[in-house]
Scaffold this motif. Structure first.
Motif, PDB file in Angstrom:
ATOM      1  N   SER A   2      -1.656   9.360   4.540  1.00 52.28           N
ATOM      2  CA  SER A   2      -1.896   7.974   4.185  1.00 52.28           C
ATOM      3  C   SER A   2      -3.290   7.559   4.614  1.00 52.28           C
ATOM      4  O   SER A   2      -3.882   8.138   5.510  1.00 52.28           O
ATOM      5  CB  SER A   2      -0.861   7.077   4.885  1.00 52.28           C
ATOM      6  OG  SER A   2      -1.120   7.028   6.261  1.00 52.28           O
ATOM      7  N   ALA A 155      -1.874  -3.796   4.667  1.00 54.38           N
ATOM      8  CA  ALA A 155      -1.943  -2.526   3.941  1.00 54.38           C
ATOM      9  C   ALA A 155      -1.624  -1.349   4.848  1.00 54.38           C
ATOM     10  O   ALA A 155      -0.985  -0.381   4.429  1.00 54.38           O
ATOM     11  CB  ALA A 155      -3.325  -2.348   3.322  1.00 54.38           C
ATOM     12  N   TYR A 158       2.131  -1.271   5.359  1.00 56.87           N
ATOM     13  CA  TYR A 158       2.759  -0.801   4.124  1.00 56.87           C
ATOM     14  C   TYR A 158       2.628   0.716   4.020  1.00 56.87           C
ATOM     15  O   TYR A 158       3.594   1.421   3.715  1.00 56.87           O
ATOM     16  CB  TYR A 158       2.098  -1.500   2.933  1.00 56.87           C
ATOM     17  CG  TYR A 158       2.761  -1.248   1.603  1.00 56.87           C
ATOM     18  CD1 TYR A 158       3.773  -2.081   1.143  1.00 56.87           C
ATOM     19  CD2 TYR A 158       2.370  -0.185   0.797  1.00 56.87           C
ATOM     20  CE1 TYR A 158       4.382  -1.861  -0.085  1.00 56.87           C
ATOM     21  CE2 TYR A 158       2.967   0.040  -0.436  1.00 56.87           C
ATOM     22  CZ  TYR A 158       3.977  -0.801  -0.864  1.00 56.87           C
ATOM     23  OH  TYR A 158       4.575  -0.582  -2.076  1.00 56.87           O
ATOM     24  N   ASP A 159       1.417   1.231   4.292  1.00 60.98           N
ATOM     25  CA  ASP A 159       1.200   2.678   4.259  1.00 60.98           C
ATOM     26  C   ASP A 159       2.076   3.395   5.282  1.00 60.98           C
ATOM     27  O   ASP A 159       2.631   4.458   5.016  1.00 60.98           O
ATOM     28  CB  ASP A 159      -0.270   3.003   4.553  1.00 60.98           C
ATOM     29  CG  ASP A 159      -1.173   2.740   3.364  1.00 60.98           C
ATOM     30  OD1 ASP A 159      -0.661   2.650   2.227  1.00 60.98           O
ATOM     31  OD2 ASP A 159      -2.401   2.618   3.571  1.00 60.98           O
ATOM     32  N   PRO A 174       9.372  -0.516  -4.356  1.00 63.44           N
ATOM     33  CA  PRO A 174       8.224  -1.276  -3.836  1.00 63.44           C
ATOM     34  C   PRO A 174       8.611  -2.641  -3.273  1.00 63.44           C
ATOM     35  O   PRO A 174       8.101  -3.051  -2.227  1.00 63.44           O
ATOM     36  CB  PRO A 174       7.313  -1.402  -5.055  1.00 63.44           C
ATOM     37  CG  PRO A 174       7.638  -0.194  -5.889  1.00 63.44           C
ATOM     38  CD  PRO A 174       9.112   0.021  -5.714  1.00 63.44           C
ATOM     39  N   ARG A 178       8.045  -3.925   0.555  1.00 67.67           N
ATOM     40  CA  ARG A 178       7.333  -5.155   0.908  1.00 67.67           C
ATOM     41  C   ARG A 178       8.207  -6.051   1.773  1.00 67.67           C
ATOM     42  O   ARG A 178       7.732  -6.653   2.749  1.00 67.67           O
ATOM     43  CB  ARG A 178       6.886  -5.892  -0.356  1.00 67.67           C
ATOM     44  CG  ARG A 178       5.780  -5.186  -1.112  1.00 67.67           C
ATOM     45  CD  ARG A 178       5.121  -6.111  -2.123  1.00 67.67           C
ATOM     46  NE  ARG A 178       6.003  -6.451  -3.234  1.00 67.67           N
ATOM     47  CZ  ARG A 178       6.112  -5.729  -4.340  1.00 67.67           C
ATOM     48  NH1 ARG A 178       5.407  -4.611  -4.483  1.00 67.67           N
ATOM     49  NH2 ARG A 178       6.909  -6.102  -5.313  1.00 67.67           N
ATOM     50  N   ALA A 280      -8.963  -4.009  -5.819  1.00 70.06           N
ATOM     51  CA  ALA A 280      -8.259  -3.534  -4.626  1.00 70.06           C
ATOM     52  C   ALA A 280      -9.074  -2.469  -3.899  1.00 70.06           C
ATOM     53  O   ALA A 280      -9.190  -2.494  -2.671  1.00 70.06           O
ATOM     54  CB  ALA A 280      -6.887  -2.977  -5.022  1.00 70.06           C
ATOM     55  N   LEU A 285      -7.711  -3.238  -0.357  1.00 68.43           N
ATOM     56  CA  LEU A 285      -6.342  -3.720  -0.510  1.00 68.43           C
ATOM     57  C   LEU A 285      -5.545  -2.777  -1.397  1.00 68.43           C
ATOM     58  O   LEU A 285      -6.076  -1.810  -1.935  1.00 68.43           O
ATOM     59  CB  LEU A 285      -6.350  -5.121  -1.149  1.00 68.43           C
ATOM     60  CG  LEU A 285      -7.103  -6.228  -0.397  1.00 68.43           C
ATOM     61  CD1 LEU A 285      -7.199  -7.472  -1.270  1.00 68.43           C
ATOM     62  CD2 LEU A 285      -6.406  -6.549   0.920  1.00 68.43           C
ATOM     63  N   LYS A 286      -4.265  -3.073  -1.547  1.00 62.64           N
ATOM     64  CA  LYS A 286      -3.410  -2.369  -2.485  1.00 62.64           C
ATOM     65  C   LYS A 286      -3.399  -3.132  -3.812  1.00 62.64           C
ATOM     66  O   LYS A 286      -3.590  -4.352  -3.842  1.00 62.64           O
ATOM     67  CB  LYS A 286      -1.976  -2.273  -1.951  1.00 62.64           C
ATOM     68  CG  LYS A 286      -1.862  -1.478  -0.664  1.00 62.64           C
ATOM     69  CD  LYS A 286      -2.144  -0.029  -0.907  1.00 62.64           C
ATOM     70  CE  LYS A 286      -1.936   0.783   0.361  1.00 62.64           C
ATOM     71  NZ  LYS A 286      -2.344   2.178   0.174  1.00 62.64           N
ATOM     72  N   ASP A 287      -3.139  -2.421  -4.906  1.00 63.85           N
ATOM     73  CA  ASP A 287      -3.069  -3.081  -6.208  1.00 63.85           C
ATOM     74  C   ASP A 287      -2.069  -4.233  -6.188  1.00 63.85           C
ATOM     75  O   ASP A 287      -2.335  -5.322  -6.723  1.00 63.85           O
ATOM     76  CB  ASP A 287      -2.660  -2.077  -7.297  1.00 63.85           C
ATOM     77  CG  ASP A 287      -3.736  -1.032  -7.571  1.00 63.85           C
ATOM     78  OD1 ASP A 287      -4.721  -0.989  -6.812  1.00 63.85           O
ATOM     79  OD2 ASP A 287      -3.590  -0.270  -8.534  1.00 63.85           O
ATOM     80  N   TRP A 288      -0.910  -3.997  -5.556  1.00 61.17           N
ATOM     81  CA  TRP A 288       0.122  -5.016  -5.558  1.00 61.17           C
ATOM     82  C   TRP A 288      -0.297  -6.251  -4.758  1.00 61.17           C
ATOM     83  O   TRP A 288       0.124  -7.373  -5.056  1.00 61.17           O
ATOM     84  CB  TRP A 288       1.452  -4.472  -5.042  1.00 61.17           C
ATOM     85  CG  TRP A 288       1.471  -4.053  -3.596  1.00 61.17           C
ATOM     86  CD1 TRP A 288       1.297  -2.792  -3.109  1.00 61.17           C
ATOM     87  CD2 TRP A 288       1.700  -4.893  -2.458  1.00 61.17           C
ATOM     88  NE1 TRP A 288       1.394  -2.803  -1.742  1.00 61.17           N
ATOM     89  CE2 TRP A 288       1.643  -4.071  -1.312  1.00 61.17           C
ATOM     90  CE3 TRP A 288       1.954  -6.257  -2.282  1.00 61.17           C
ATOM     91  CZ2 TRP A 288       1.828  -4.560  -0.014  1.00 61.17           C
ATOM     92  CZ3 TRP A 288       2.135  -6.755  -0.992  1.00 61.17           C
ATOM     93  CH2 TRP A 288       2.067  -5.907   0.115  1.00 61.17           C
ATOM     94  N   GLN A 289      -1.161  -6.049  -3.746  1.00 62.24           N
ATOM     95  CA  GLN A 289      -1.629  -7.202  -2.980  1.00 62.24           C
ATOM     96  C   GLN A 289      -2.538  -8.084  -3.838  1.00 62.24           C
ATOM     97  O   GLN A 289      -2.473  -9.315  -3.756  1.00 62.24           O
ATOM     98  CB  GLN A 289      -2.381  -6.731  -1.734  1.00 62.24           C
ATOM     99  CG  GLN A 289      -1.478  -6.136  -0.674  1.00 62.24           C
ATOM    100  CD  GLN A 289      -2.258  -5.645   0.519  1.00 62.24           C
ATOM    101  OE1 GLN A 289      -3.093  -4.747   0.406  1.00 62.24           O
ATOM    102  NE2 GLN A 289      -2.014  -6.229   1.667  1.00 62.24           N
TER     103      GLN A 289
END
Length: 345
Positions: A2, A155, A158-159, A174, A178, A280, A285-289
């Motif tokens: 990660s 992030a 999450y990782d 996902p 979260r 991102a 950041l993450k795409d979802w963030q």
């Protein structure tokens, strides 16, 4: 590996020795486990022990405290026994080490004992032991390093959680991931324990409903639930969530920190037309963030966002001692965010 596992501390980045992930550590005559994240350090140390024990069940395991060191202990514990069993010596508290330990450890780095593995645990909380770290990182003694940097950002958490399930060969939705990381945003050790409980207890894929069933109370009163309802403009629901969180023992400091974190992400994303993936990557950041921040921005304008960020800065100071009523400070912040207006208007 990660992204959080790949990141190194500034000191570790200068190292000339191999760098191993804490999820897959490898033994060596000297293993430096550096950095403040204790749950990762514990996993790394346990992983090395298990690796060595799998190779030879007769492994001798000893522990040394560097801050209360007895002269001669390191050499005695690493010296070959009559039957030549492999030895593992775990040294804790190197950041508080005594002069006697530092002197003997520096000498040991010059001539490690054959068949012995010495793990040096340094949290980075002080510069004590710096000479020893420099000696190991220079390549003397055939050492390796396992960096355990702090897990602070959303992030990173999450990782970390995603890595827990990936390492166990398990799938988690996902949305469930979260919800889980939001529920345990304040304590990585608790997050790790929650991941392991789900891995152990739940058969099949882990869904958001599964997380709600196990940790529903924690999810409902999390700081991010308060933030989400306030940002969405659901004022009454946000106040109820906040009071529920406070009644459940939530600390105002992390509550404000979580709200401020979401507002900062919204501000970074506001008005930017890049794709989610490109933005991102540029912002770390993450795409979802990015996608979530863009959804959160619905109904917001620049003036309201600026007011909310200013209110968050004020609340942060107040909950850290600038006000006698930390709960009121958070309630005022939630009011400014949820109503999109200055407090009292």
């Amino acid at each position: 590996m990660s992204p959080s596992a790949r990141r190194r501390s500034p000191a570790a980045s200068k190292s000339a020795i191999p760098q191993h992930s804490w999820r897959s550590p490898q033994p060596a005559p000297l293993v430096l486990v550096s950095g403040p994240e204790e749950v990762c350090a514990e996993r790394a140390i346990a992983g090395i022990r298990d690796y060595l024990r799998a190779e030879d069940a007769s492994l001798e395991v000893s522990d040394i405290r560097a801050d209360s060191y007895e002269a001669g202990a390191l050499l005695a514990m690493t010296s070959p026994s009559l039957f030549g069993e492999p030895r593992l010596v775990r040294v804790s508290g190197v950041e508080r080490c005594s002069d006697a330990f530092l002197r003997e450890a520096l000498a040991y780095v010059q001539a490690p004992q054959e068949g012995a593995t010495v793990i040096l645990r340094h949290t980075g909380a002080s510069v004590r032991g710096k000479k020893l770290l420099e000696a190991v990182r220079s390549g003397q003694g055939g050492g390796v390093e396992v960096a355990c940097p702090a897990i602070k950002r959303d992030a990173d958490r999450y990782d970390f959680a995603a890595g827990e399930f990936s390492a166990a060969g398990r799938r988690i939705q996902p949305a469930a991931l979260r919800a889980l990381t939001s529920a345990f945003a304040d304590d990585v050790t608790e997050l790790a324990a929650a991941c392991q409980q789900l891995i152990s207890d739940v058969a099949g894929d882990i869904t958001e409903q599964t997380v709600q069933r196990y940790y529903g109370g924690r999810v409902e009163t999390s700081a991010f639930t308060v933030a989400d309802t306030a940002i969405a403009g659901r004022y009454g629901e946000a106040l109820v969530s906040l009071r529920h969180a406070i009644a459940s023992g939530a600390d105002p400091v992390p509550l404000v920190a979580a709200i401020a974190s979401k507002l900062r992400t919204m501000a970074r994303v506001y008005g930017v037309r890049e794709s989610s993936g490109a933005l991102a990557a540029r912002l770390g950041l993450k795409d979802w963030q990015v996608d979530r921040a863009r959804r959160d921005l619905a109904g917001w304008d620049e003036a309201a966002l600026q007011r909310a960020i200013q209110a968050a800065a004020r609340a942060d100071a107040e909950v850290k001692g600038a006000s006698r009523d930390a709960v009121f400070a958070v309630e005022r912040l939630v009011t400014v965010i949820a109503t999109r207006a200055p407090f009292g208007d």
